[in-house]
Design a protein around this motif. Structure first.
Motif, short mmCIF file in Angstrom:
data_model
loop_
_atom_site.label_atom_id
_atom_site.label_comp_id
_atom_site.label_asym_id
_atom_site.label_seq_id
_atom_site.Cartn_x
_atom_site.Cartn_y
_atom_site.Cartn_z
N UNK A 12 0.86 -1.25 -0.12
CA UNK A 12 -0.02 -0.17 0.13
C UNK A 12 0.70 1.22 -0.08
N UNK A 13 2.03 1.13 -0.43
CA UNK A 13 3.10 2.31 -0.64
C UNK A 13 2.82 3.24 0.66
N UNK A 299 11.35 -0.77 -2.82
CA UNK A 299 10.26 -1.63 -3.23
C UNK A 299 9.59 -1.03 -4.43
N UNK A 300 9.01 -1.73 -5.35
CA UNK A 300 8.26 -1.36 -6.57
C UNK A 300 6.91 -0.63 -5.94
N UNK A 301 6.29 0.16 -6.74
CA UNK A 301 4.82 0.50 -6.30
C UNK A 301 3.99 -0.65 -6.94
N UNK A 302 3.11 -1.18 -6.21
CA UNK A 302 2.21 -2.35 -6.71
C UNK A 302 1.26 -1.72 -7.73
N UNK A 303 1.18 -2.38 -8.75
CA UNK A 303 0.33 -1.92 -9.95
C UNK A 303 -1.13 -2.38 -9.56
N UNK A 304 -1.48 -2.65 -8.46
CA UNK A 304 -2.83 -2.58 -7.93
C UNK A 304 -3.16 -1.01 -7.56
N UNK A 305 -2.00 -0.11 -7.45
CA UNK A 305 -2.27 1.30 -7.38
C UNK A 305 -2.52 2.07 -8.59
N UNK A 314 8.37 0.77 -11.40
CA UNK A 314 9.56 -0.40 -11.24
C UNK A 314 11.00 0.14 -11.00
N UNK A 315 10.79 1.33 -9.89
CA UNK A 315 12.06 1.87 -9.54
C UNK A 315 12.61 1.12 -8.27
N UNK A 316 11.96 -0.20 -7.80
CA UNK A 316 12.65 -0.66 -6.59
C UNK A 316 13.66 -1.67 -6.88
N UNK A 317 14.45 -1.81 -5.81
CA UNK A 317 15.40 -2.86 -5.76
C UNK A 317 14.85 -4.23 -5.49
#
Length: 434
Positions: A12-13, A299-305, A314-317
């Protein structure tokens, strides 16, 4: 050298502050610590903590302190941003600053006083935590001050300096009142401060406020479009921006912190991203007085958001479900190798002169434009860096005859930049891009 990660919660970012879960934070921090990182930068949402101008929620402060304590349990120091402010194209201003209650966040006396009170209370709540790296006033708040923000809070350079002085003093007061307290107080700006002559927050604000000079390096600003994923102007952009920012430091030994840098796959091809990570970090680590590199993001932002710009997903490690990505593995390799290296690197002996003034000593109104990616000064710096193998220092023309300053910075040779009138690449700010 310090190596850390800007912490984006996997679930949930940053909305996760609304339903705080200590176990979720611990899971994320365990993963971050496995990379060999030594610190995290965390981002409480301003409206969650101060929903009314006269109310700072004690439970929200307690959540922030608990996150810092969880970081300590995994051997991580923590830097806490106070005013969010702006994150990944979304603004998080309290309702008492918007719509029917809109007032200027930088100049309205009541707003400034209430904001400083919050910064002071946050710093006081964090004071004494042994793993507290410091407090940053806010994340790229200069983006609120001018276009391309759709409704900027107009401010002049002098008013910007006054606002920063007030916030830095409030943070230091909360931390214990020392002028140079062990936890640092820092000011973070997006790169319009160095590249846009109309931006009221400028290089001097970064260099003269707080305990370090902070840079945020993003190659979607034109560098990636111009130079490609692994071109010198892309992988050296962080190094260049650190050297450019250091030119305004009045203290020769002032630390330089690359506090945000990432590999946006809109301009860095995914297959090139691990090499981009490594080359960017190695170049930045060669800058004199480099404090450290803090990667964006964990972490990447979930594409559910919904509704994030594409690059944010897709900036996450790590992926949003906690899987280590190739960029994360490469970051870990480099952090483990360079983390043990002494942070005091010998400064480059060469420095390129930046025309902040003309021959008569009058201010150059286009100095920042020439420094932007594609600008004449940026090209001149890059040419010297590629020829010598290490990026040169930058010296303002207004200080270029100060022999004591040059000696203190280890500068033995000045280089004149040619062709600095070239136009930079023009690209939209990601906050307003499709």
């Amino acid at each position: 050298m310090r190596f850390g990660v800007n912490y984006t919660p996997s679930g949930n970012w940053f909305h996760s502050w609304l339903d705080f879960s200590a176990s979720a934070v611990a899971r994320d921090f365990e993963a971050i610590a496995s990379l060999g990182a030594d610190h995290v930068r965390i981002f409480p949402l301003w409206p969650v903590v101060q929903p009314n101008r006269s109310l700072v929620r004690a439970s929200a402060l307690a959540d922030i302190v608990e996150v810092v304590d969880i970081a300590a349990s995994f051997g991580l120091d923590a830097n806490v941003d106070a005013l969010q402010g702006h994150l990944s194209s979304f603004d998080f201003l309290p309702s008492w600053l918007d719509s029917w209650h809109r007032r200027n966040m930088f100049t309205d006396p009541d707003v400034v006083g209430s904001t400083a009170a919050y910064v002071r209370q946050l710093a006081s709540a964090l004071a004494g935590r042994p793993n507290l790296l410091g407090v940053t006033i806010g994340n790229e708040l200069n983006q609120f001050a001018h276009a391309p923000h759709p409704s900027p809070h107009t401010v002049g350079p002098g008013q910007a300096a006054s606002w920063l002085s007030t916030m830095v003093a409030a943070a230091r007061d909360g931390l214990g009142g020392a002028e140079r307290h062990a936890p640092s107080v820092t000011v973070a700006q997006y790169d319009a401060a160095w590249y846009d002559d109309d931006q009221p927050f400028g290089p001097e604000h970064a260099a003269e406020h707080g305990d370090m000079t902070i840079t945020h390096s993003w190659v979607f600003n034109g560098a990636g479009q111009l130079h490609g994923s692994l071109g010198a102007g892309s992988v050296r952009h962080g190094e260049y921006l650190m050297q450019l920012a250091a030119a305004w430091n009045r203290e020769p030994g002032r630390p330089n912190w690359l506090q945000e840098v990432g590999a946006p796959t809109t301009v860095v091809a995914p297959e090139d991203a691990p090499d981009f990570v490594e080359r960017t970090i190695r170049h930045a680590a060669d800058v004199q007085n480099a404090f450290g590199v803090t990667w964006w993001c964990s972490h990447d932002v979930s594409r559910a958001l919904a509704d994030f710009p594409e690059l944010e997903y897709d900036l996450g490690l790590f992926s949003s479900d906690g899987v280590l990505k190739p960029v994360g593995a490469r970051f870990a390799e480099v952090a483990r190798e360079l983390g043990g290296r002494p942070s005091e690197q010998a400064p480059p002996a060469e420095a390129i002169v930046l025309d902040d003034v003309d021959a008569q000593g009058r201010p150059n109104p286009h100095v920042r434009r020439s420094c932007a990616p594609g600008g004449g000064f940026a090209r001149a710096w890059l040419a010297v860096a590629e020829e010598s193998g290490r990026g040169p220092q930058v010296v303002l023309r207004s200080r270029s005859t100060d022999r004591a300053m040059l000696d203190a910075r280890g500068i033995g040779r000045l280089i004149e930049a040619a062709g600095t009138a070239d136009a930079p690449v023009s690209v939209p700010h990601p906050a307003v891009a499709p």
